[in-house]
Design a protein around this motif. Structure first.
Motif, PDB file in Angstrom:
ATOM      1  N   PRO A 114      25.514 -38.830  -5.445  1.00 49.39           N
ATOM      2  CA  PRO A 114      25.566 -39.883  -6.471  1.00 49.39           C
ATOM      3  C   PRO A 114      25.662 -41.297  -5.884  1.00 49.39           C
ATOM      4  CG  PRO A 114      27.575 -38.552  -6.480  1.00 49.39           C
ATOM      5  CD  PRO A 114      26.602 -37.861  -5.595  1.00 49.39           C
ATOM      6  N   ILE A 154      10.529 -36.669  -9.406  1.00 53.25           N
ATOM      7  CA  ILE A 154      11.622 -36.378 -10.342  1.00 53.25           C
ATOM      8  C   ILE A 154      12.620 -35.416  -9.696  1.00 53.25           C
ATOM      9  CG2 ILE A 154      12.185 -35.366 -12.587  1.00 53.25           C
ATOM     10  CD1 ILE A 154       9.433 -36.397 -13.541  1.00 53.25           C
ATOM     11  N   ILE A 155      12.100 -34.465  -8.909  1.00 48.62           N
ATOM     12  CA  ILE A 155      13.003 -33.546  -8.216  1.00 48.62           C
ATOM     13  C   ILE A 155      13.928 -34.330  -7.281  1.00 48.62           C
ATOM     14  CG2 ILE A 155      13.117 -31.704  -6.479  1.00 48.62           C
ATOM     15  CD1 ILE A 155      10.605 -30.521  -7.764  1.00 48.62           C
ATOM     16  N   LYS A 198      20.878 -37.557  -7.815  1.00 43.60           N
ATOM     17  CA  LYS A 198      21.867 -37.808  -8.873  1.00 43.60           C
ATOM     18  C   LYS A 198      22.956 -36.751  -8.872  1.00 43.60           C
ATOM     19  CE  LYS A 198      19.801 -40.490 -12.565  1.00 43.60           C
ATOM     20  NZ  LYS A 198      18.534 -40.287 -13.248  1.00 43.60           N
ATOM     21  N   ALA A 199      22.565 -35.498  -8.624  1.00 50.93           N
ATOM     22  CA  ALA A 199      23.530 -34.412  -8.728  1.00 50.93           C
ATOM     23  C   ALA A 199      24.399 -34.285  -7.481  1.00 50.93           C
ATOM     24  CB  ALA A 199      22.800 -33.098  -8.999  1.00 50.93           C
ATOM     25  N   TYR A 200      23.795 -34.440  -6.298  1.00 57.76           N
ATOM     26  CA  TYR A 200      24.549 -34.110  -5.090  1.00 57.76           C
ATOM     27  C   TYR A 200      24.837 -35.318  -4.205  1.00 57.76           C
ATOM     28  CZ  TYR A 200      23.291 -29.585  -6.832  1.00 57.76           C
ATOM     29  OH  TYR A 200      23.137 -28.510  -7.649  1.00 57.76           O
ATOM     30  N   ILE A 209      16.554 -36.152  -9.323  1.00 58.92           N
ATOM     31  CA  ILE A 209      17.591 -35.278  -9.888  1.00 58.92           C
ATOM     32  C   ILE A 209      18.556 -34.808  -8.803  1.00 58.92           C
ATOM     33  CG2 ILE A 209      18.019 -33.040 -10.975  1.00 58.92           C
ATOM     34  CD1 ILE A 209      15.459 -33.356 -12.525  1.00 58.92           C
TER      35      ILE A 209
END
Lengths: 206, 198
Positions: free
Chosen positions: A93, A82-83, A89-91, A86
């Motif tokens: 995309p 999951i890390i 997704k954040a840095y 995430i």
């Protein structure tokens, strides 16, 4: 110590390679290998998750009740996956949307739990961490070699850069899952013929 | 009676709380960035469907251009967007959503104000196979819809793969699903929305 590290990498990458020797992580080796860039990102994700999961499992190994160890491993592995998801997704995309559902599927990669159960549960944190990296690199090696041929034959490109002219006819077959089966089969065959297993000597007389 | 052992339960609860806590924290820290990325990606798709260049723009400039260009309106019971370039009406952007082969496909269709040709088509999210059906998001496929003439279409046969538009080889299912989704939504647009527009 140096020798120990060398052995961990020799085993993880070649002699006891998770894919062609232990036949683990096959699903993703079939799924993401039609493009080099996807295989590369997937492998980096796996190296991260395997190494840190092994590290964490090893740190907790003396406190974990024996019959709970698999639940704990699954929990640790999914947390790291999951890390990765995430952070992508954040840095990153663009990479996140290119890999789509495959990032989440790192959870189901048997290599990670295999290493936790077979190695990290019985060894100290640092060797476990390195063992995770070694297995991840072994996985990367196989994925990249499959993807190299699939992308070249299927799209005529390497990492998305066209290397052949218009005369090239793409092998649609190589992009689709059956292409991966054939490539994987060939790699298993070559590896088992030319790379000695742990117990055999090179060119060992029978 | 078997003795109830508390230690494993407490251990499991403790470790779950710790890991969930760590994940929740990371999620909280990155939530804003993730939302910004998603918003920026969607706004770029909108700009692309009307063929505006956003290549050298920052996320904020993209956002500003988006705000200037698109106005959300409702007509015939459907939400859509008016497209204004330098104050002039260029056309409309009509959202589409339906299931394709592996899951929901969301996209937008740009329609010129004369209703005679399409401005373009964009896919905002989909679950098609990467390298096969997933290639609908490549420019090579999408650019075929630019200025596609729809002035003498009968029924809902706006897009077929027999003339100007090529399907994706090896992805017949996705190609057909995309064709149907576009045709259904254009049909809906022309029958339920168009009359209500000024």
């Amino acid at each position: 110590m140096i020798k120990g590290v060398k052995n961990i990498f020799k085993d993880g990458v070649f002699q006891d390679n998770p894919v062609y020797r232990q036949i683990l992580g096959i699903c993703s080796a079939l799924a993401v290998t039609n493009l080099l860039i996807n295989s590369f990102a997937m492998s980096l994700g796996l190296i991260f998750v395997t190494s840190f999961s092994s590290l964490t499992v090893s740190l907790l190994r003396n406190y974990t009740p024996g019959h709970l160890r698999m639940m704990v491993q699954t929990l640790i592995i999914s947390a790291y996956v999951i890390i990765v998801d995430i952070v992508l997704k954040a840095y990153f995309p663009a990479m996140s949307s290119a890999l789509g559902p495959y990032v989440g599927l790192i959870i189901t990669n048997c290599i990670i739990m295999g290493r936790c159960e077979a190695y990290a549960q019985k060894n100290k944190p640092l060797p476990s961490f390195l063992d995770g990296i070694a297995s991840g690199i072994g996985y990367m090696l196989v994925l990249m070699s499959i993807a190299l041929f699939r992308e070249f034959l299927g799209f005529g490109t390497f990492f998305g850069i066209a290397v052949v002219g218009d005369w090239w006819t793409n092998w649609i077959f190589m992009i689709m899952p059956p292409g991966a089966f054939f490539m994987l089969g060939i790699i298993l065959w070559l590896a088992n013929t030319y790379i000695p297993a742990k117990d055999e000597k090179v060119g060992g007389a029978q | 009676m078997k003795k109830m052992r508390l230690k494993p339960i407490l251990f499991m609860i403790a470790i779950t709380v710790i890991f969930t806590g760590v994940l929740a924290t990371i999620n909280e820290i990155t939530a804003e960035q993730v939302e910004l990325n998603e918003q920026a990606a969607e706004q770029r798709s909108f700009l692309n469907v009307v063929d505006l260049d956003y290549e050298n723009l920052t996320a904020e400039e993209v956002n500003q251009l988006y705000e200037e260009t698109f106005t959300e309106i409702t007509a015939g019971g459907h939400d859509l967007f008016e497209v204004h370039i330098n104050g002039d009406l260029l056309g409309y952007v009509y959202p589409m959503v339906d299931s394709a082969v592996w899951g929901e496909l969301r996209g937008i269709i740009g329609i010129h104000r004369d209703f005679e040709y399409l401005l373009g088509v964009e896919f905002l999210s989909h679950n098609e196979t990467p390298g096969l059906g997933g290639r609908i998001e490549e420019d090579e496929f999408k650019d075929q819809f630019r200025e596609l003439d729809i002035s003498d279409v009968e029924g809902d046969n706006f897009v077929d793969y027999e003339g100007e538009i090529d399907a994706i080889s090896g992805a017949t299912g996705t190609s057909n699903a995309v064709r149907n989704i576009i045709n259904n939504h254009l049909y809906e647009f022309f029958n339920e929305v168009k009359e209500e527009l000024q």
